[in-house]
Design a protein around this motif. Structure first.
Motif, mmCIF file in Angstrom:
data_model
loop_
_atom_site.group_PDB
_atom_site.id
_atom_site.type_symbol
_atom_site.label_atom_id
_atom_site.label_comp_id
_atom_site.label_asym_id
_atom_site.label_seq_id
_atom_site.Cartn_x
_atom_site.Cartn_y
_atom_site.Cartn_z
ATOM 1 N N TYR A 6 -19.066 -20.914 -13.161
ATOM 2 C CA TYR A 6 -18.416 -20.490 -14.311
ATOM 3 C C TYR A 6 -17.088 -20.921 -14.228
ATOM 4 C CZ TYR A 6 -15.391 -16.612 -16.213
ATOM 5 O OH TYR A 6 -14.691 -15.961 -17.196
ATOM 6 N N THR A 8 -13.131 -21.221 -14.784
ATOM 7 C CA THR A 8 -11.986 -19.954 -14.949
ATOM 8 C C THR A 8 -10.695 -20.766 -14.710
ATOM 9 O OG1 THR A 8 -11.319 -19.720 -12.576
ATOM 10 C CG2 THR A 8 -13.234 -18.748 -13.481
ATOM 11 N N ILE A 34 -21.419 -26.538 -14.902
ATOM 12 C CA ILE A 34 -21.270 -25.153 -15.306
ATOM 13 C C ILE A 34 -22.904 -24.812 -15.682
ATOM 14 C CG2 ILE A 34 -20.148 -23.385 -17.043
ATOM 15 C CD1 ILE A 34 -18.287 -24.847 -14.931
ATOM 16 N N PRO A 36 -25.157 -21.592 -17.233
ATOM 17 C CA PRO A 36 -25.039 -20.267 -18.065
ATOM 18 C C PRO A 36 -25.675 -19.018 -17.386
ATOM 19 C CG PRO A 36 -26.826 -21.712 -18.886
ATOM 20 C CD PRO A 36 -26.104 -22.425 -17.960
ATOM 21 N N VAL A 46 -19.699 -12.369 -16.026
ATOM 22 C CA VAL A 46 -19.165 -13.529 -16.624
ATOM 23 C C VAL A 46 -18.296 -12.876 -17.780
ATOM 24 C CG1 VAL A 46 -19.458 -15.350 -18.246
ATOM 25 C CG2 VAL A 46 -20.576 -15.402 -16.237
ATOM 26 N N ASP A 50 -14.430 -13.083 -18.307
ATOM 27 C CA ASP A 50 -13.591 -13.540 -19.372
ATOM 28 C C ASP A 50 -12.523 -12.401 -19.879
ATOM 29 O OD1 ASP A 50 -14.936 -16.016 -19.783
ATOM 30 O OD2 ASP A 50 -16.329 -15.292 -21.074
#
Length: 161
Positions: A6, A8, A34, A36, A46, A50
């Protein structure tokens, strides 16, 4: 063990789920494709990360479990008590754990934390205010602390390396 990568602001996070619990979150220097999230627990992780990076989440509410000794588990539990946007020293942490002579062992356990950001070992600093000991690199520790300070409206912090 489902594992995803993921993106960042501080690098690519590798997030692993084991038996319905997030078992590790670490930030990598290398580039990874990346991926999902494909389970509800990973999707929640995730989403909460976020929110953290957007400045909208200060406390994580994830099912977490990482392997470690009873002592390490107690150190990590203490880390969870450090408020968002605050820091404590390794010495303060050892005193809070009623183990003022165990500062090195406590610092070592902090370094073995596999749940970066969620179990906030980045909030522990040197007694003189210096940034010390972060497996993800001191620049990431500084970024995370400054991010939290901005969200709290404190502005720039003066953090020494």
């Amino acid at each position: 063990m489902p594992t995803i990568y993921y993106k960042t602001p501080v690098g690519i996070a590798r997030i692993t789920e084991e038996d319905g619990f997030i078992s590790s979150i670490s930030i990598r220097d290398e580039e990874y494709e990346i991926t999902p999230p494909d389970t509800e627990v990973l999707k929640t992780a995730v989403a909460q990360l976020d929110e953290y990076f957007a400045g909208k989440r200060k406390v994580f509410d994830l099912p977490i479990r990482q392997a470690g000794s009873d002592f390490q588990q107690s150190v990590w539990e203490q880390l969870l008590k450090i408020e968002y946007g605050k820091t404590i020293s390794y010495l303060q942490q050892s005193k809070l754990m009623n183990n003022p002579l165990g500062i090195r062992a406590i610092a070592s356990a902090n370094g073995r934390n596999n749940l970066w950001i969620v179990v906030p070992c980045h909030r522990v600093i040197g007694s003189n205010g210096s940034l010390t000991g972060y497996a993800g690199g001191l620049w990431r520790k500084k970024w995370l602390l400054e991010h939290e300070a901005r969200v709290m409206g404190v502005g720039q912090t003066t953090l020494a390396f």
